[in-house]
Design a protein around this motif. Sequence first.
Motif: not given
Length: 160
Positions: A4, A53, A56, A71, A87-90, A102, A104-105
Amino acid sequence: MTQQQVLDTLGRIVLVNEHTAAALGRPADELLGCDWIDASIEPRLRASAREWLRGEFEAAGAADTGRRFSQFEHAINDGDLRRVYRWRTTLTTDTAGRTTGLIAHGTDVTELRRSHRRLLRNQQELTQLAALAQAVAREPDARRAVVDAVHHLTGSACLL
């Protein structure tokens, strides 16, 4: 092991967990303030990662849709070992709704990728074996069909 990290809108690391730091081979406090792409992405993939990036953050500014989720996958070469992460990003926002960065996980999917490739290879081999069985069943003298199939399956030279 989930990685993370939190990035600002310039792609700098503002928060990182110990799993990410370990995967990158650097202490977490040393990563703070670093450009995430330079710290974690293979050089040949950095331009496309920067484009992603930037896209996004631009998409978030263009459409007032609240939080966006995305993702992507990339690889990290760790010496002789290449690890693949999904990676999953919010996107994060402030109280006024402006994008601030953001979260990222990341999940290591290296073994999943290897297993998938093995399954595809096995499926192709089974398909070829089924075709061989059908060819042999159609021939009154199956020897030539077997030799041709073995030649095809193994990629060997065929001398008769």
